[in-house]
Design a protein around this motif. Structure first.
Motif, short mmCIF file in Angstrom:
data_model
loop_
_atom_site.label_atom_id
_atom_site.label_comp_id
_atom_site.label_asym_id
_atom_site.label_seq_id
_atom_site.Cartn_x
_atom_site.Cartn_y
_atom_site.Cartn_z
N GLU A 1 0.84 -1.21 0.00
CA GLU A 1 0.00 0.00 0.00
C GLU A 1 0.87 1.25 0.00
O GLU A 1 0.60 2.21 -0.71
CB GLU A 1 -0.92 0.02 1.23
CG GLU A 1 -2.12 -0.87 1.13
CD GLU A 1 -3.22 -0.28 0.27
OE1 GLU A 1 -3.35 0.96 0.18
OE2 GLU A 1 -3.95 -1.08 -0.32
N PHE A 2 1.92 1.23 0.82
CA PHE A 2 2.83 2.37 0.85
C PHE A 2 3.50 2.56 -0.51
O PHE A 2 3.57 3.68 -1.02
CB PHE A 2 3.91 2.22 1.93
CG PHE A 2 5.05 3.17 1.70
CD1 PHE A 2 4.89 4.53 1.92
CD2 PHE A 2 6.26 2.72 1.20
CE1 PHE A 2 5.92 5.42 1.65
CE2 PHE A 2 7.30 3.59 0.93
CZ PHE A 2 7.13 4.95 1.16
N GLU A 3 4.02 1.48 -1.09
CA GLU A 3 4.72 1.60 -2.38
C GLU A 3 3.81 2.17 -3.46
O GLU A 3 4.24 3.00 -4.27
CB GLU A 3 5.30 0.25 -2.81
CG GLU A 3 6.46 -0.23 -1.97
CD GLU A 3 7.67 0.69 -1.99
OE1 GLU A 3 7.87 1.45 -2.97
OE2 GLU A 3 8.44 0.66 -1.01
N GLN A 4 2.55 1.76 -3.48
CA GLN A 4 1.60 2.31 -4.45
C GLN A 4 1.35 3.79 -4.19
O GLN A 4 1.29 4.60 -5.11
CB GLN A 4 0.28 1.53 -4.41
CG GLN A 4 0.41 0.13 -4.96
CD GLN A 4 -0.85 -0.70 -4.73
OE1 GLN A 4 -1.72 -0.36 -3.92
NE2 GLN A 4 -0.95 -1.81 -5.44
N THR A 5 1.22 4.15 -2.91
CA THR A 5 1.00 5.55 -2.54
C THR A 5 2.22 6.38 -2.91
O THR A 5 2.09 7.47 -3.48
CB THR A 5 0.71 5.66 -1.03
OG1 THR A 5 -0.45 4.89 -0.74
CG2 THR A 5 0.49 7.10 -0.61
N ARG A 6 3.40 5.87 -2.60
CA ARG A 6 4.65 6.56 -2.91
C ARG A 6 4.74 6.82 -4.42
O ARG A 6 5.02 7.94 -4.86
CB ARG A 6 5.84 5.70 -2.45
CG ARG A 6 7.18 6.30 -2.77
CD ARG A 6 8.30 5.31 -2.35
NE ARG A 6 9.60 5.87 -2.62
CZ ARG A 6 10.19 5.83 -3.81
NH1 ARG A 6 9.62 5.23 -4.84
NH2 ARG A 6 11.37 6.38 -3.98
N SER A 7 4.48 5.79 -5.20
CA SER A 7 4.54 5.92 -6.66
C SER A 7 3.55 6.97 -7.16
O SER A 7 3.89 7.82 -7.99
CB SER A 7 4.26 4.56 -7.29
OG SER A 7 4.25 4.67 -8.68
#
Length: 190
Positions: free
Chosen positions: A29-35
């Motif tokens: 979830e974080f990686e998707q948000t970061r991207s």
């Protein structure tokens, strides 16, 4: 630590603080948000950090992904917030915690966005200017808890005690946890 809930929300039983065991999907979830943040902010955001308990493996946490998005130029902060809002976020009035928060403009400025899903927050993004104390405090605490699992477990136990003691009331919970984090930051020399 700040809350996306207002005094009015704390009267709504559905807004009670929920805690759950660590979920491996939080990292994704974080990686998707970061991207999404890096892409939509068109270079204004130069760093995105996953902070809070969801960033520390194995801990019980609120199922809310805490993120710090860093802008290099403080003049870009408001524009970055506007672009993040386009990712299904909304800004948050954190006035009940104003004494604990950095200013909204100028050096060390911080603004906060929340992503609701069915009314409950799923993501909190603190948008800060580079060099903001909030960034270094949150990253240092995260790294400390990752490196010292025994301290992370102590914090988890304290969090559960506070949660029980406040009957999961958002305002009471966040106030007590803010005090706990201030004490931890003092111990870390921040």
């Amino acid at each position: 630590m700040q809350s996306p809930w207002t005094d009015e929300d704390s009267k709504d039983p559905s807004s009670a603080i929920r805690l759950m065991h660590h979920d491996a999907r939080w990292k994704q979830e974080f990686e998707q948000t970061r991207s999404g943040i890096l892409q939509c902010c068109e270079g204004r955001v130069v760093e995105v950090e996953h902070v809070g308990a969801t960033a520390v493996g194995g801990l019980i946490a609120r199922p809310v992904i805490d993120v710090v998005a860093v802008v290099a130029d403080p003049c870009d902060l408001s524009e970055a917030v506007d672009l993040i809002i386009g990712l299904n976020f909304r800004t948050v009035d954190l006035s009940p915690w104003a004494g604990r928060l950095p200013p909204k403009t100028g050096p060390g400025a911080t603004q906060c966005c929340v992503k609701p899903r069915h009314g409950s927050p799923t993501h909190l993004v603190y948008v800060v200017s580079q060099g903001a104390a909030l960034l270094s405090q949150m990253v240092r605490l995260r790294d400390y808890l990752r490196a010292a699992p025994e301290r992370a477990i102590e914090l988890e136990e304290k969090k559960l005690e506070i949660w029980r003691g406040t009957d999961a009331d958002p305002l009471a919970y966040y106030e007590a946890m803010a005090n706990e984090f201030e004490e931890l930051q003092r111990k870390l020399g921040q």
